[in-house]
Scaffold this motif. Sequence first.
Motif, short mmCIF file in Angstrom:
data_model
loop_
_atom_site.label_atom_id
_atom_site.label_comp_id
_atom_site.label_asym_id
_atom_site.label_seq_id
_atom_site.Cartn_x
_atom_site.Cartn_y
_atom_site.Cartn_z
N HIS A 210 0.80 -1.22 0.00
CA HIS A 210 0.00 0.00 0.00
C HIS A 210 0.84 1.28 0.00
CE1 HIS A 210 -3.57 -2.44 0.68
NE2 HIS A 210 -2.93 -3.05 1.69
N GLY A 211 2.11 1.20 0.27
CA GLY A 211 2.93 2.40 0.29
C GLY A 211 3.02 3.05 1.64
N LYS A 212 1.98 2.98 2.44
CA LYS A 212 2.01 3.51 3.81
C LYS A 212 0.93 2.82 4.62
CE LYS A 212 -0.93 7.60 3.18
NZ LYS A 212 -0.99 9.06 3.38
N ILE A 213 1.18 2.70 5.91
CA ILE A 213 0.23 2.06 6.82
C ILE A 213 0.20 2.86 8.12
CG2 ILE A 213 0.45 -0.27 5.88
CD1 ILE A 213 2.41 -0.91 8.12
N THR A 214 -0.90 2.70 8.86
CA THR A 214 -1.05 3.34 10.16
C THR A 214 -0.98 2.25 11.23
OG1 THR A 214 -2.45 5.07 9.23
CG2 THR A 214 -2.54 4.76 11.60
N THR A 215 -0.11 2.43 12.17
CA THR A 215 0.07 1.46 13.25
C THR A 215 0.53 2.20 14.49
OG1 THR A 215 1.19 -0.59 13.89
CG2 THR A 215 2.42 0.97 12.54
N THR A 216 0.82 1.46 15.54
CA THR A 216 1.31 2.12 16.75
C THR A 216 2.75 2.58 16.54
OG1 THR A 216 2.05 0.02 17.70
CG2 THR A 216 -0.19 0.74 18.21
N GLU A 217 3.15 3.56 17.34
CA GLU A 217 4.49 4.12 17.19
C GLU A 217 5.58 3.09 17.49
OE1 GLU A 217 7.16 7.75 19.14
OE2 GLU A 217 4.97 7.69 19.42
N ALA A 218 5.34 2.20 18.45
CA ALA A 218 6.32 1.18 18.80
C ALA A 218 6.52 0.20 17.63
CB ALA A 218 5.88 0.43 20.05
N LYS A 219 5.41 -0.21 17.01
CA LYS A 219 5.53 -1.13 15.88
C LYS A 219 6.18 -0.45 14.68
CE LYS A 219 1.55 -3.97 17.16
NZ LYS A 219 0.18 -4.40 16.78
N ALA A 220 5.90 0.82 14.47
CA ALA A 220 6.51 1.54 13.35
C ALA A 220 8.01 1.64 13.52
CB ALA A 220 5.88 2.92 13.22
N ARG A 221 8.45 1.91 14.76
CA ARG A 221 9.89 2.02 15.00
C ARG A 221 10.59 0.68 14.81
NH1 ARG A 221 11.64 6.72 17.27
NH2 ARG A 221 10.03 8.15 18.05
N ARG A 222 9.93 -0.42 15.18
CA ARG A 222 10.54 -1.73 14.99
C ARG A 222 10.48 -2.16 13.53
NH1 ARG A 222 11.12 -4.56 19.84
NH2 ARG A 222 12.25 -6.09 18.56
N LEU A 223 9.48 -1.69 12.80
CA LEU A 223 9.33 -2.08 11.39
C LEU A 223 10.32 -1.35 10.49
CD1 LEU A 223 7.78 -3.49 9.07
CD2 LEU A 223 6.15 -1.58 9.14
#
Length: 203
Positions: free
Chosen positions: A31-44
């Motif tokens: 999709h090019g971008k996703i919305t998730t929690t900040e902790a998961k975004a930093r790990r991803l």
Amino acid sequence: MPTPTKGRRLGGSAAHQRHLLANLATALFEHGKITTTEAKARRLRPYAERLITFAKRGDLSARREVLTVVTDKSVVHTLFTEIGPQFATREGGYTRITKIGPRKGDNAPLAVIELVQEDAEAKPRRRRGRRTQAGRPAQAAAAETAEAAAPAAEDTEVAEPADDEVTAEADADMADDAAAEDEAAADDSADGEDEDSAKASEK
């Protein structure tokens, strides 16, 4: 459930975290971008950027490495044909994280992680010159020193004779040596004739 040995994990176990990050990376590439929690975004973020680095290589070995994580072949095809060449001139920093505030319900901090769409300009790397104690560049100081030493070197230089002059002097020396040898030979022959005439008169 195994106990984490170091740091915090997303989910209950290492396997759960591995599948969670793989699914998030698949959704991000699709999709090019996703919305998730900040902790998961930093790990991803480092996880996804490593996969993009494999896509930039583009060989069969890199494709097999990515297929061990992202099992959807259509997403892997998109990653290698579109996303990888898009970041060919960019050295890292393929994703961007934007905080969007807390989530309603559990108040978890949310963030949007997306692929950077701007084209990166290849900046030439430049090396800074060394500086002297006075704060001037070393090249300028060396140039001034060379200019100051150049007139002194010109004054101390001695004019060397040309090659033609050296050759003429050598020829003259050889001619003088040959004439001296001829005179010595003539003197020797004259002395021999005088001795012969003296012997004949004595007889």
